[in-house]
Design an enzyme around this catalytic site. Structure first.
Site, short mmCIF file in Angstrom:
data_model
loop_
_atom_site.label_atom_id
_atom_site.label_comp_id
_atom_site.label_asym_id
_atom_site.label_seq_id
_atom_site.Cartn_x
_atom_site.Cartn_y
_atom_site.Cartn_z
N GLY A 46 0.84 -1.19 0.00
CA GLY A 46 0.00 0.00 0.00
C GLY A 46 0.87 1.24 0.00
N GLN A 51 2.89 9.87 1.83
CA GLN A 51 4.24 9.29 1.89
C GLN A 51 5.14 9.79 0.76
OE1 GLN A 51 2.49 5.17 2.43
NE2 GLN A 51 4.42 4.95 3.54
N CYS A 91 5.97 -0.42 7.57
CA CYS A 91 5.65 0.79 6.82
C CYS A 91 6.86 1.17 5.97
CB CYS A 91 5.30 1.92 7.77
SG CYS A 91 4.84 3.45 6.93
N LEU A 92 6.60 1.53 4.73
CA LEU A 92 7.69 1.93 3.84
C LEU A 92 8.37 3.22 4.33
CD1 LEU A 92 5.99 1.22 0.39
CD2 LEU A 92 7.80 -0.13 1.51
N HIS A 133 -4.33 1.44 7.80
CA HIS A 133 -2.95 1.96 7.89
C HIS A 133 -2.78 3.15 6.93
CE1 HIS A 133 1.60 1.20 8.07
NE2 HIS A 133 1.48 1.94 6.98
N GLU A 134 -3.27 2.98 5.69
CA GLU A 134 -3.12 4.05 4.69
C GLU A 134 -3.97 5.27 5.04
OE1 GLU A 134 -0.69 3.53 3.06
OE2 GLU A 134 -0.60 1.35 3.01
N HIS A 137 -2.22 7.47 7.40
CA HIS A 137 -1.23 8.37 6.77
C HIS A 137 -1.90 9.65 6.30
CE1 HIS A 137 2.51 6.10 6.71
NE2 HIS A 137 1.97 5.05 6.11
O1 GNR Z 1 4.03 -2.63 2.55
C1 GNR Z 1 3.39 -2.51 3.60
N1 GNR Z 1 3.10 -3.61 4.33
C2 GNR Z 1 2.23 -3.61 5.41
C3 GNR Z 1 2.22 -4.73 6.23
C4 GNR Z 1 1.37 -4.79 7.31
C5 GNR Z 1 0.52 -3.75 7.57
C6 GNR Z 1 0.53 -2.62 6.78
C7 GNR Z 1 1.37 -2.54 5.70
S1 GNR Z 1 1.35 -1.15 4.69
C8 GNR Z 1 2.99 -1.17 4.08
C9 GNR Z 1 3.20 -0.09 3.03
C10 GNR Z 1 3.03 1.27 3.67
O2 GNR Z 1 3.83 1.76 4.41
N2 GNR Z 1 1.93 1.88 3.44
O3 GNR Z 1 1.68 3.06 4.02
NI NI Z 2 2.83 3.12 5.85
#
Ligand code: GNR
Ligand code: NI
Length: 167
Positions: A46, A51, A91-92, A133-134, A137
């Protein structure tokens, strides 16, 4: 197409609240294509526009193993949620840090697609976790900020230590 630079925590732009997209245009779709390419390249499941330092309510997600099921959510809103999940997240924008966050197990989200058409989606499991999660952000929240101050200071120390050894 372009690979965009992903902001790294604790960059302060990650705390920006994104604006509603007033109209889905060709420019929106170009950004979405670049976000998708950036997500697949990372690789991640995601990516929120926040980001890549674009403060508009746009998310791309692909939880498929084959990277062929791109989900685009513009102006997403959770209209129902139920249950509890405690999934190990990453999270990236916070590479190398993993940990659990409590979230809803199942959600219904409404959004616009890349053509500006409204739709609703029922999600559970990893997809529901990723959407939540997104969406965090987009309101300036990073997953580690759910943790205790002690655990957050350990994250900060680990990131600083890594920064030093990378020089
Ligand atoms: O790549 C991602 N893997 C992930 C794994 C578990 C819960 C949430 C995520 S999202 C993350 C990519 C990211 O940082 N999205 O904002
Ligand atoms: Ni993230």
């Amino acid at each position: 197409m372009a690979i965009l630079k992903i902001l790294q925590y604790p960059a302060e732009q990650l705390h920006t609240i994104a604006e509603t997209v007033p109209e889905v245009t060709g420019l929106t779709r170009t950004l979405i294509r670049d976000m998708a390419e950036t997500m697949y390249n990372a690789p991640g499941i995601g990516l929120a526009a926040t980001q890549v330092d674009v403060h508009q309510r746009i998310i791309v997600i692909d939880v498929s193993k084959t990277n062929d099921n791109l989900l685009v959510l513009i102006n997403p809103e959770i209209i129902a949620s139920s249950g509890e999940s405690d999934y190990e997240e990453g999270c990236l924008s916070v590479p190398g840090i993993y940990g659990k966050v409590g979230r809803a197990e199942s959600i219904t989200v409404k959004a616009l697609d890349a053509n500006g058409k409204p739709f609703a989606l029922d999600a559970s499991g990893v997809l529901a976790v990723c959407v939540q999660h997104e969406m965090d952000h987009l309101v300036g929240k990073v997953f580690v900020e759910y943790w205790s101050p002690l655990k957050q200071s350990r994250v900060q120390a680990k990131l600083k230590k890594r920064q030093r050894s990378a020089m």
